[in-house]
Design an enzyme around this catalytic site. Sequence first.
Site, PDB file in Angstrom:
ATOM      1  N   GLU A 159       0.855  -1.175   0.000  1.00 51.00           N
ATOM      2  CA  GLU A 159       0.000   0.000   0.000  1.00 51.00           C
ATOM      3  C   GLU A 159       0.896   1.232   0.000  1.00 51.00           C
ATOM      4  O   GLU A 159       1.980   1.230   0.607  1.00 51.00           O
ATOM      5  CB  GLU A 159      -0.897   0.031   1.242  1.00 51.00           C
ATOM      6  CG  GLU A 159      -1.933  -1.084   1.299  1.00 51.00           C
ATOM      7  CD  GLU A 159      -3.063  -0.873   0.312  1.00 51.00           C
ATOM      8  OE1 GLU A 159      -3.262   0.285  -0.105  1.00 51.00           O
ATOM      9  OE2 GLU A 159      -3.738  -1.868  -0.031  1.00 51.00           O
ATOM     10  N   ASN A 175       6.820   6.597  -0.405  1.00 52.66           N
ATOM     11  CA  ASN A 175       8.094   5.992  -0.778  1.00 52.66           C
ATOM     12  C   ASN A 175       8.801   5.334   0.405  1.00 52.66           C
ATOM     13  O   ASN A 175      10.027   5.247   0.440  1.00 52.66           O
ATOM     14  CB  ASN A 175       9.015   7.033  -1.435  1.00 52.66           C
ATOM     15  CG  ASN A 175       8.387   7.656  -2.657  1.00 52.66           C
ATOM     16  OD1 ASN A 175       7.880   6.954  -3.540  1.00 52.66           O
ATOM     17  ND2 ASN A 175       8.391   8.986  -2.721  1.00 52.66           N
ATOM     18  N   ARG A 176       7.998   4.902   1.371  1.00 54.22           N
ATOM     19  CA  ARG A 176       8.508   4.225   2.572  1.00 54.22           C
ATOM     20  C   ARG A 176       9.388   5.136   3.437  1.00 54.22           C
ATOM     21  O   ARG A 176      10.190   4.664   4.238  1.00 54.22           O
ATOM     22  CB  ARG A 176       9.258   2.932   2.219  1.00 54.22           C
ATOM     23  CG  ARG A 176       8.349   1.848   1.589  1.00 54.22           C
ATOM     24  CD  ARG A 176       7.179   1.556   2.517  1.00 54.22           C
ATOM     25  NE  ARG A 176       6.357   0.432   2.110  1.00 54.22           N
ATOM     26  CZ  ARG A 176       5.171   0.525   1.533  1.00 54.22           C
ATOM     27  NH1 ARG A 176       4.677   1.737   1.238  1.00 54.22           N
ATOM     28  NH2 ARG A 176       4.462  -0.540   1.236  1.00 54.22           N
ATOM     29  N   ILE A 177       9.232   6.444   3.271  1.00 52.00           N
ATOM     30  CA  ILE A 177       9.909   7.394   4.168  1.00 52.00           C
ATOM     31  C   ILE A 177       8.932   7.665   5.312  1.00 52.00           C
ATOM     32  O   ILE A 177       8.256   8.693   5.373  1.00 52.00           O
ATOM     33  CB  ILE A 177      10.304   8.690   3.429  1.00 52.00           C
ATOM     34  CG1 ILE A 177      11.126   8.366   2.200  1.00 52.00           C
ATOM     35  CG2 ILE A 177      11.094   9.611   4.374  1.00 52.00           C
ATOM     36  CD1 ILE A 177      12.418   7.610   2.502  1.00 52.00           C
TER      37      ILE A 177
END
Length: 213
Positions: A9, A190-192
Amino acid sequence: MPDLSDFREEYGHDILTKESVHPNPVEQFRIWFDYAVSQKITEPNAMSLATVDEHAQPWLRTVLLKAYDDRGFVFYTNYDSRKGKQLANNPKASVLFPWIQLERQVIINGEVERVSNSESLKYFSSRPFGSRLGAWVSQQSSVVSSRSLLLAKLEEMKRKFKNGEVPLPSFWGGYRVKPKTIEFWLGGKNRIHDRIFYSRREDGTWSIERLAP
């Protein structure tokens, strides 16, 4: 084997900064908890509780948060259960609130103590009649040969306490997780992800740091 590599997601509907959070992590938890309640997610007070046995093996299960304040986070259980015995041997625990629908998690680590008998009695008395009976029925974590034995025991307790007065079992009560660290995790693009980490100082105040995702 199923391929799960495409199960993902995209997060990032909000951001979390050191400047935006409350200086007291318990107050910050209240803000997030109230929001989780307002969003009507299933069991917002459900938390994963990790304890460790005498062989250093972690055990994990879900329990329900029933109270919290600056002293800590309270849940109730059978003192003779697996988790109760593990906490007697090693009174430390980790707690996780997995509010995935909201792209949020809260992780609490700390020492654990039993709440007072008066606190346990007050909560126990507020439970529905059937739940109070259930505390007497189950020798939690022990092996049982069949479900029918539990149901028979329940009927026995119904007869025993048919007047509605169910006493607090001596083997049942509350535990308080006294937080040493509390981490607030917020999913990011962006998984930050945002991770704000509180750590209790010797004087009881809290330091606040940002952790890498």
